[in-house]
Design a protein around this motif. Structure first.
Motif, short mmCIF file in Angstrom:
data_model
loop_
_atom_site.label_atom_id
_atom_site.label_comp_id
_atom_site.label_asym_id
_atom_site.label_seq_id
_atom_site.Cartn_x
_atom_site.Cartn_y
_atom_site.Cartn_z
N TYR A 78 0.84 -1.19 0.00
CA TYR A 78 0.00 0.00 0.00
C TYR A 78 0.88 1.24 0.00
O TYR A 78 1.96 1.26 0.56
CB TYR A 78 -0.89 0.03 1.26
N GLY A 79 0.39 2.28 -0.61
CA GLY A 79 1.13 3.54 -0.62
C GLY A 79 0.22 4.68 -1.02
O GLY A 79 -0.93 4.48 -1.41
N ASP A 80 0.73 5.89 -0.96
CA ASP A 80 0.01 7.11 -1.36
C ASP A 80 -1.41 7.16 -0.80
O ASP A 80 -2.39 7.10 -1.53
CB ASP A 80 -0.02 7.26 -2.89
N VAL A 81 -1.49 7.26 0.50
CA VAL A 81 -2.78 7.42 1.16
C VAL A 81 -3.22 8.87 0.98
O VAL A 81 -2.48 9.79 1.27
CB VAL A 81 -2.68 7.08 2.67
N GLU A 82 -4.43 9.05 0.45
CA GLU A 82 -5.00 10.39 0.26
C GLU A 82 -6.22 10.54 1.17
O GLU A 82 -7.18 9.79 1.02
CB GLU A 82 -5.41 10.60 -1.21
N PHE A 83 -6.16 11.50 2.06
CA PHE A 83 -7.23 11.68 3.05
C PHE A 83 -8.28 12.63 2.51
O PHE A 83 -7.97 13.65 1.92
CB PHE A 83 -6.64 12.21 4.36
N SER A 84 -9.55 12.27 2.73
CA SER A 84 -10.64 13.13 2.28
C SER A 84 -11.43 13.72 3.43
O SER A 84 -12.06 14.77 3.27
CB SER A 84 -11.57 12.36 1.34
N ALA A 85 -11.42 13.08 4.60
CA ALA A 85 -12.17 13.63 5.74
C ALA A 85 -11.71 13.02 7.05
O ALA A 85 -11.34 11.85 7.12
CB ALA A 85 -13.66 13.37 5.55
N PHE A 86 -11.77 13.85 8.08
CA PHE A 86 -11.54 13.42 9.46
C PHE A 86 -12.76 13.90 10.24
O PHE A 86 -13.13 15.06 10.13
CB PHE A 86 -10.29 14.08 10.06
N GLU A 87 -13.38 13.01 10.98
CA GLU A 87 -14.56 13.39 11.75
C GLU A 87 -14.40 12.88 13.18
O GLU A 87 -14.35 11.67 13.41
CB GLU A 87 -15.82 12.80 11.12
N LYS A 88 -14.33 13.79 14.12
CA LYS A 88 -14.26 13.41 15.52
C LYS A 88 -15.64 12.92 15.96
O LYS A 88 -16.63 13.61 15.76
CB LYS A 88 -13.81 14.59 16.38
N LEU A 89 -15.68 11.72 16.52
CA LEU A 89 -16.95 11.17 16.99
C LEU A 89 -17.27 11.71 18.38
O LEU A 89 -16.38 12.21 19.09
CB LEU A 89 -16.87 9.64 17.02
N ASP A 90 -18.52 11.59 18.78
CA ASP A 90 -18.94 12.05 20.10
C ASP A 90 -18.09 11.41 21.19
O ASP A 90 -17.63 10.28 21.06
CB ASP A 90 -20.41 11.68 20.36
#
Length: 182
Positions: free
Chosen positions: A99-111
């Protein structure tokens, strides 16, 4: 004249003591930052996880997914178990892919409720008392190569948790299932 000399020596000694204290504190902070498991950010935890899986690196996997306390006190069905064998088995299910080149689209902090529930689940299932301060959903894509074929995944959703000031990739299926995340 004699008092001025002692005053200068006292000032020098005070300065040396202050510098030594600062260096000790800096050393302790550096040791915590670089010698303990975990990652500084959620994206580092996800990236480290895929690096561990790609390289079948048991130590990196453990340090990316489990704090030291969890590593040392790992139990399966209430029995002490080697976390190395559990990680090795997990890596075996994923072997052969890189695996390589991880592209992040969203981070959401949960309750906060999720973090509290995770702390309770880890205590109940594994007998380990650790305080999870945050749990986050992470959306990303990752390049994959398997059997010479290259592709990019669709958007994947995984979870990271924070404890002891560091982020970890949540790879424990028992915890994921009991939290209702899958």
């Amino acid at each position: 004249m004699r008092n001025e000399r002692n005053g200068g020596k006292n000032g020098l000694m005070t300065g040396i003591i202050v510098v030594v204290i600062i260096l000790l504190i800096a050393g302790i902070v550096c040791a915590w930052l670089f010698l303990t498991p975990g990652c500084f950010t959620r994206d580092m935890a996800v990236t480290s996880y895929f690096k561990a899986v790609s390289n079948e690196d048991i130590k990196l996997y453990k340090n990316t997914c489990y704090p030291k306390k969890w590593q040392k006190n790992y139990k399966v069905d209430g029995q002490d178990s080697s976390i190395d064998s559990v990680v090795k088995e997990s890596l075996g299910f994923q072997s052969g892919a890189t695996y390589g080149d991880v592209e992040f689209s969203a981070f959401e902090k949960l309750d906060k409720d999720y973090a509290d529930r995770m702390s309770d689940i880890v205590r109940q299932v594994y007998g380990i008392d650790m305080k999870v301060s945050s749990l986050s959903k992470v959306n990303f894509t990752v390049d994959t190569e398997f059997a010479g074929e290259k592709s990019t995944t669709g958007t994947l959703t995984r979870y990271c948790y924070k404890t002891g000031g560091k982020w970890y990739f949540l790879a424990d299926t028992e915890v994921i299932i009991q939290l209702g995340l899958e």
